[in-house]
Design an enzyme around this catalytic site. Structure first.
Site, PDB file in Angstrom:
ATOM      1  N   ALA A  17       0.837  -1.204   0.000  1.00  7.32           N
ATOM      2  CA  ALA A  17       0.000   0.000   0.000  1.00  7.32           C
ATOM      3  C   ALA A  17       0.875   1.259   0.000  1.00  7.32           C
ATOM      4  O   ALA A  17       0.605   2.219  -0.721  1.00  7.32           O
ATOM      5  CB  ALA A  17      -0.935  -0.003   1.206  1.00  7.32           C
ATOM      6  N   ASP A  44      -0.378  -8.536  -3.337  1.00  2.00           N
ATOM      7  CA  ASP A  44      -0.551  -7.362  -2.471  1.00  2.00           C
ATOM      8  C   ASP A  44      -0.617  -6.064  -3.275  1.00  2.00           C
ATOM      9  O   ASP A  44      -1.474  -5.207  -3.018  1.00  2.00           O
ATOM     10  CB  ASP A  44       0.599  -7.263  -1.460  1.00  2.00           C
ATOM     11  CG  ASP A  44       0.524  -8.338  -0.389  1.00  2.00           C
ATOM     12  OD1 ASP A  44      -0.193  -9.336  -0.603  1.00  2.00           O
ATOM     13  OD2 ASP A  44       1.187  -8.193   0.654  1.00  2.00           O
TER      14      ASP A  44
END
Ligand code: PMV
Length: 298
Positions: A94, A135
């Site tokens: 992120a 991810d």
């Protein structure tokens, strides 16, 4: 020049961790806890202010954006995160993805999601040496992704009330993957059917999610199979059982196990489940599935 900001969500693995290493499908979901990166052009080099430990990812992300755009600048970056680091919630992905989007924008370019996700995966590969694209893909795209190794991912329309419970125990995904491989090598006839079963229940979960059905039982079965693969521990089990006792329909390890976090599916019982996890001395996050991936912020 004015400051620009971008944010990107963390992720959980809903079903299929470890089995996905052996070609079975997995379901991953972006969660409503995000990392925010603010970037301002400033004279001089790179200045990073951050409340977590992901500096190497930020530096690499900036470097790759400079290369990609063929230009550079002095920058000040400020990072704030709602995600605990090193817990398997995709904090580094992120951070990488939000840094890429904000840095490119500060340099005058709005990158496509494909560009962001590709660069984000390269950041993780270069910093960690190895990384699955899950991810960075989830942080970029948002929503629930059905991932089949070797095929293009697809989206699953699903909105889920989830509680994440974090043991606070740091673990190495690489080491746990190796541990499962060693168990498979020792007992192939026992372990391979478990892996196949996890694949089967992930396919079943996808069907149920698409119909808006209950996935609690399947989560509980998946948890049992992860324990069978040897990636459980006492704290993870305590959190799973505390969540179920507080009304969660299903609860399981999320990610590599050995520490990290659990997820609980708790429609209507979120508050009680949050409290039950906190009563175990652990951090609990109220984190539904986030449909939005990386985004530029006002
Ligand atoms: O620990 P996490 O959330 O990064 O999950 C790892 C998932 C594994 O299936 C165990 C490994 C992988 O690369 O898919």
């Amino acid at each position: 020049m004015a400051m620009v900001a971008a944010s990107a969500p963390g992720k959980v693995i809903l079903f299929g961790e470890h089995a996905v290493v052996y070609g079975e499908p997995a379901l991953a979901g972006a969660i409503s806890k995000r990392v925010r990166v603010e970037v301002a052009r400033a004279p001089g080099g790179l200045r990073i202010y951050s409340d977590n430990k992901d500096h190497r990812y930020v530096e690499k992300a900036v470097e790759l954006v400079f290369n990609h755009l063929g230009r550079s600048s002095g920058l000040t970056l400020r990072i704030t995160s709602e995600l605990p680091p090193a817990s398997g919630l995709g904090s580094s992905a992120a951070v990488s993805v939000a840094t890429i989007a904000a840095t490119a924008k500060a340099l005058g370019r709005e990158l496509s999601k494909e560009e962001i996700s590709r660069l984000g995966h390269r950041v993780e590969l270069e910093v960690q040496g190895a990384a699955s694209p899950t991810d960075t893909l989830t942080a970029t795209m948002g929503g629930v992704l059905y991932i089949q190794p070797g095929k293009k991912y697809t989206w699953v329309k699903a909105s889920l009330p989830l509680v994440v419970g974090c043991t606070g125990i740091e673990r190495s995904t690489k080491q746990l993957v190796e541990q499962v491989r060693a168990l498979r090598d020792r007992y192939p006839e026992v372990v391979l059917p478990i892996i196949k079963n996890i694949g089967g229940l992930t396919r079943e979960a996808k069907k149920r999610l698409e119909k808006g059905g209950d996935i609690g039982d399947l989560m509980n079965i998946n948890h049992g199979l992860l324990v069978a693969l040897g990636v459980g521990n006492e704290v993870l089990s305590r959190l799973v059982h505390a969540a179920r006792a507080a009304g969660a329909r299903g609860a399981k390890i999320t990610g590599a196990g050995g520490g990290g976090c659990i997820i609980a599916y708790a429609p209507g019982e979120t508050k009680r489940v949050l409290e039950a996890i906190e009563a175990q001395g652990c951090v609990a996050l109220d984190a539904g599935i986030a449909s939005e991936g990386v985004r530029l912020e006002k």
